[in-house]
Design an enzyme around this catalytic site. Sequence first.
Site, PDB file in Angstrom:
ATOM      1  N   LYS A 101     -27.216   1.249 -26.037  1.00 18.24           N
ATOM      2  CA  LYS A 101     -27.440   2.358 -27.165  1.00 18.24           C
ATOM      3  C   LYS A 101     -25.886   2.984 -27.192  1.00 18.24           C
ATOM      4  O   LYS A 101     -24.982   3.022 -26.468  1.00 18.24           O
ATOM      5  CB  LYS A 101     -28.431   3.418 -26.450  1.00 18.24           C
TER       6      LYS A 101
ATOM      7  N   THR B 114     -19.779   6.477 -26.266  1.00 18.94           N
ATOM      8  CA  THR B 114     -21.125   7.181 -25.533  1.00 18.94           C
ATOM      9  C   THR B 114     -22.300   6.161 -25.657  1.00 18.94           C
ATOM     10  O   THR B 114     -22.787   5.753 -26.572  1.00 18.94           O
ATOM     11  CB  THR B 114     -21.762   8.182 -26.381  1.00 18.94           C
TER      12      THR B 114
ATOM     13  N   THR C 202     -30.940  20.389 -33.183  1.00 18.65           N
ATOM     14  CA  THR C 202     -32.020  21.103 -33.989  1.00 18.65           C
ATOM     15  C   THR C 202     -33.059  20.235 -34.385  1.00 18.65           C
ATOM     16  O   THR C 202     -32.882  19.093 -34.080  1.00 18.65           O
ATOM     17  CB  THR C 202     -31.351  21.788 -35.199  1.00 18.65           C
TER      18      THR C 202
ATOM     19  N   ASN D 214     -24.514  15.193 -36.482  1.00 12.59           N
ATOM     20  CA  ASN D 214     -23.709  15.902 -35.194  1.00 12.59           C
ATOM     21  C   ASN D 214     -23.765  17.567 -35.442  1.00 12.59           C
ATOM     22  O   ASN D 214     -23.971  18.178 -34.551  1.00 12.59           O
ATOM     23  CB  ASN D 214     -22.185  15.540 -35.024  1.00 12.59           C
TER      24      ASN D 214
ATOM     25  N   GLU E 121     -23.620   6.309 -36.477  1.00  9.97           N
ATOM     26  CA  GLU E 121     -23.715   7.627 -36.941  1.00  9.97           C
ATOM     27  C   GLU E 121     -23.397   7.723 -38.484  1.00  9.97           C
ATOM     28  O   GLU E 121     -22.449   8.444 -38.743  1.00  9.97           O
ATOM     29  CB  GLU E 121     -23.206   8.854 -36.256  1.00  9.97           C
TER      30      GLU E 121
ATOM     31  N   THR F 195     -30.553   7.410 -28.874  1.00 11.59           N
ATOM     32  CA  THR F 195     -30.270   8.832 -29.327  1.00 11.59           C
ATOM     33  C   THR F 195     -30.249   9.084 -30.797  1.00 11.59           C
ATOM     34  O   THR F 195     -31.345   9.152 -31.201  1.00 11.59           O
ATOM     35  CB  THR F 195     -29.379   9.648 -28.441  1.00 11.59           C
TER      36      THR F 195
END
Length: 403
Positions: free
Chosen positions: A184, A195, A403, A398, A274, A157
């Site tokens: 992942k 997650t 979007t 995040n 991230e 993701t």
Amino acid sequence: MFNLVPLENGLENVKGFFCGATNVGMRTNPANSGISDVDGDVAFIRSETPCDISSVFTSNTFQAAPIKHYQKYPKDFQTNFVLINAKNANAMTGEKGIEDIESIMSTLSSKQNVLNPVMSSTGVIGYRLPIDKITSAFDILDFNASNSHQTARAIMTTDAFKKELAYKVELENGNSFNIAAICKGAGMINPAMATMLCFIITDADIPKSDMDELLTVATEGSFNRISVDGDTSTNDTVMLLSNKQSGSYDKDAFGGALNKIMFELAMLVLRDGEGANKLVAFEVNGARSEEEAKKASMALSNSLLVKTALFGEDPNWGRIASTIGASGIACDDETLTIHYDDLLIYSSEFRELDKMREDKAYKIMKQDSFKVTCDIGLGDGSYTSYGCDLSYEYVKINAEYRT
């Protein structure tokens, strides 16, 4: 005794398993990740023979529909098929979310010989699955493919890179078995898993009871010890499947291999993180119990103030001490010591950093990886968790997730 031999690539190393992926149009905006719009969004793992399966799921009360669907099967069921989709978590979708999975599996069963197929999903919460898009994959996928690279990328993701590992386990008697995994995860990572989807396959002839026991132990030593941002997902899943085709097994060897592959994958999740730049171990010793050591260690790996100090490369031991004090464990500033790697930065005798030690601390914090060791000085409880820094990029990723 046993020997672990690293293998190139991933899932294709395990006899009797097949895997692959395709894009059916759900993945149309790969912003903020290492994903391209040609990467898949529907993937599968298939065994040519029935598998025992063990799983560990999220501690989040709002478990996603794929987990609830899995739990409808009888205890110790076998399967030969795992279906995975990206871009849609199928979480908070109620009974309709489970019914959608049953509809998808009904279509799959009309095209493939599947036994108790299970599903796993990752993506945005609160939307029902696009059934027509997902089932269209069944006319495109090559169910005899062995493409771990494609499968590992399809489940990403916000990940910056794919995560796959494989080992050959050589036993003392000359026999061997293989174990491989894909994973992942980069955000919503908290010490209650992450997650995170992780799929582990093996041809080891392992008893089902050992699968359950060893997977629980390995999860506690890996994914349950990491934190990117302190959030726990609705979809966290670790699955272990064995088709037993090698005919070989040794409990100690399998446990060692499983621990290693899951810990290495957990560290890859943190490395991804991230926008993360640093991987840090938080070792707490000298607590009154292991439970208290764990509580303090996890508080450190979760603390946003600590994470931002790591990003700023600021050797501010005050944030470390404050977090320990707020964690609720028994502690005393007269017995507490704090080290960055081997450098003492706080004790009751050295409450202020002199310039020489502060300069050394800055150098340590500029490293990609280091350890923060806190000795509480009140007992023999010990625990280590793992975390990363929190950067500007994390906020950007995040903020723009949908979007």
